[in-house]
Design a protein around this motif. Sequence first.
Motif, PDB file in Angstrom:
ATOM      1  N   GLY A   1       0.789  -1.222   0.000  1.00 23.07           N
ATOM      2  CA  GLY A   1       0.000   0.000   0.000  1.00 23.07           C
ATOM      3  C   GLY A   1       0.818   1.268   0.000  1.00 23.07           C
ATOM      4  O   GLY A   1       0.302   2.338   0.338  1.00 23.07           O
ATOM      5  N   HIS A   2       2.072   1.191  -0.398  1.00 27.88           N
ATOM      6  CA  HIS A   2       2.946   2.358  -0.443  1.00 27.88           C
ATOM      7  C   HIS A   2       3.727   2.381  -1.754  1.00 27.88           C
ATOM      8  O   HIS A   2       3.810   1.370  -2.462  1.00 27.88           O
ATOM      9  N   MET A   3       4.287   3.535  -2.038  1.00 25.11           N
ATOM     10  CA  MET A   3       5.098   3.726  -3.233  1.00 25.11           C
ATOM     11  C   MET A   3       6.316   4.567  -2.859  1.00 25.11           C
ATOM     12  O   MET A   3       6.189   5.583  -2.177  1.00 25.11           O
TER      13      MET A   3
ATOM     14  N   LYS B   1       6.201  -3.109   4.459  1.00 26.30           N
ATOM     15  CA  LYS B   1       5.795  -2.371   5.652  1.00 26.30           C
ATOM     16  C   LYS B   1       5.327  -3.359   6.710  1.00 26.30           C
ATOM     17  O   LYS B   1       4.554  -4.279   6.430  1.00 26.30           O
ATOM     18  N   SER B   2       5.789  -3.182   7.937  1.00 17.54           N
ATOM     19  CA  SER B   2       5.346  -3.996   9.064  1.00 17.54           C
ATOM     20  C   SER B   2       5.643  -3.239  10.345  1.00 17.54           C
ATOM     21  O   SER B   2       6.649  -2.526  10.448  1.00 17.54           O
ATOM     22  N   GLY B   3       4.753  -3.378  11.322  1.00 21.62           N
ATOM     23  CA  GLY B   3       4.961  -2.727  12.608  1.00 21.62           C
ATOM     24  C   GLY B   3       5.103  -1.224  12.520  1.00 21.62           C
ATOM     25  O   GLY B   3       5.809  -0.618  13.326  1.00 21.62           O
ATOM     26  N   GLY B   4       4.459  -0.586  11.539  1.00 22.61           N
ATOM     27  CA  GLY B   4       4.560   0.853  11.379  1.00 22.61           C
ATOM     28  C   GLY B   4       5.869   1.323  10.778  1.00 22.61           C
ATOM     29  O   GLY B   4       6.160   2.524  10.760  1.00 22.61           O
ATOM     30  N   ILE B   5       6.685   0.381  10.266  1.00 21.48           N
ATOM     31  CA  ILE B   5       7.974   0.710   9.669  1.00 21.48           C
ATOM     32  C   ILE B   5       7.950   0.330   8.187  1.00 21.48           C
ATOM     33  O   ILE B   5       7.566  -0.791   7.837  1.00 21.48           O
TER      34      ILE B   5
END
Length: 358
Positions: A238-240, A300-304
């Motif tokens: 969900g990011h770029m 992305k995982s754990g807000g990182i």
Amino acid sequence: MAMKLVNRSMACVISDQSFVRECNLRSKSTTWLFVYKKRWLRDAILQGFSDQSTRWFKIAIADLLKSLISPGEDFFFLTASGNIFFFVCNTRQDVIAVNLVSKTVKRIPASPLGPRGTSSWRRSGMKLLATGSDHFRFLFAELVDNRPVLYEYSSEIDTWTSTEARENVGIMPRASCDREVDYIYLNVSNGPHESIVMAVESRSKDVPVILRLRFNGGEHGTRQQTVMADRLHVYGDGHMVIVRSNSVGNVKARVRMVNGIEIWGLGPNASHWEYISKLPSDILKEISKPYGVMMGCLEKSGGIIKIVLVSNYGCLWEIIWLSYDIGRDYWTWFPLPDCKMEGLNMAGIGFSRGLTLS
């Protein structure tokens, strides 16, 4: 705490059992970067580097793969999750799952789309999820007759399922929120002005949702920049990430230098890409070097948000590992020691968490 390479199994790689216990306790929070390198059709090596270590570790994978590899077969590292590693065979066009702890190797049945070689798999369009010490889910999204379809394999039932996605009705959460949203994001297609992303609820069997994210091509805070040759887009979860660059030296030599790295996420109602942050100039100065070609991956995982960029210039490889803490609005650069790529080909790279050593 010494680690040494042996050619038997992952359980034998590490000689210090206190290190093993410590590593397993921290496994859920430790991120690993894996690189699969090889000479053509031989001498393949899998190496791992964690965000809590200072050196690369060699992982004994060759002997495990030998049970299913015939001489001359061409293998690439596809993805990993926990103790499960996926490799794809270009010769047979199938996928092999390796469990480093149980030392099991399994050919995955062909998906409903049939055999697929390395070029058919898009990193941002697939997700491997370890669901225990021995089982996993593998998901990927594709356009079939212009219809977005989710394919999912479950190791517990050894079966593929497929589901056609529905359009978004404007109630999706924003993936850039600090909290972990309960969706898996798979990129179906990416264009210069729009990305089609599939949102899959990770803990339910609801029909996946299609998000059509517009992108205006602008550079945050400066003039609009629309030349695609000047930027590399890396997608995932969900990011770029946009890696902006400019030509240096002789134009015909096609040498470039990175001049900016940005992170974008889902905007309100998941209707467009929304700017999040830009790499600070002090880190940019440290990592910016000439390159000829570049590729990358993002998780992305754990807000990182974790980013790895791999470039080649003059037959020399360069690997850059960056992370961005969404809640703290904080960037980190992990300097990597030389992983001795000279004379070798890159045959796959990726992140993973939850690796246990025995």
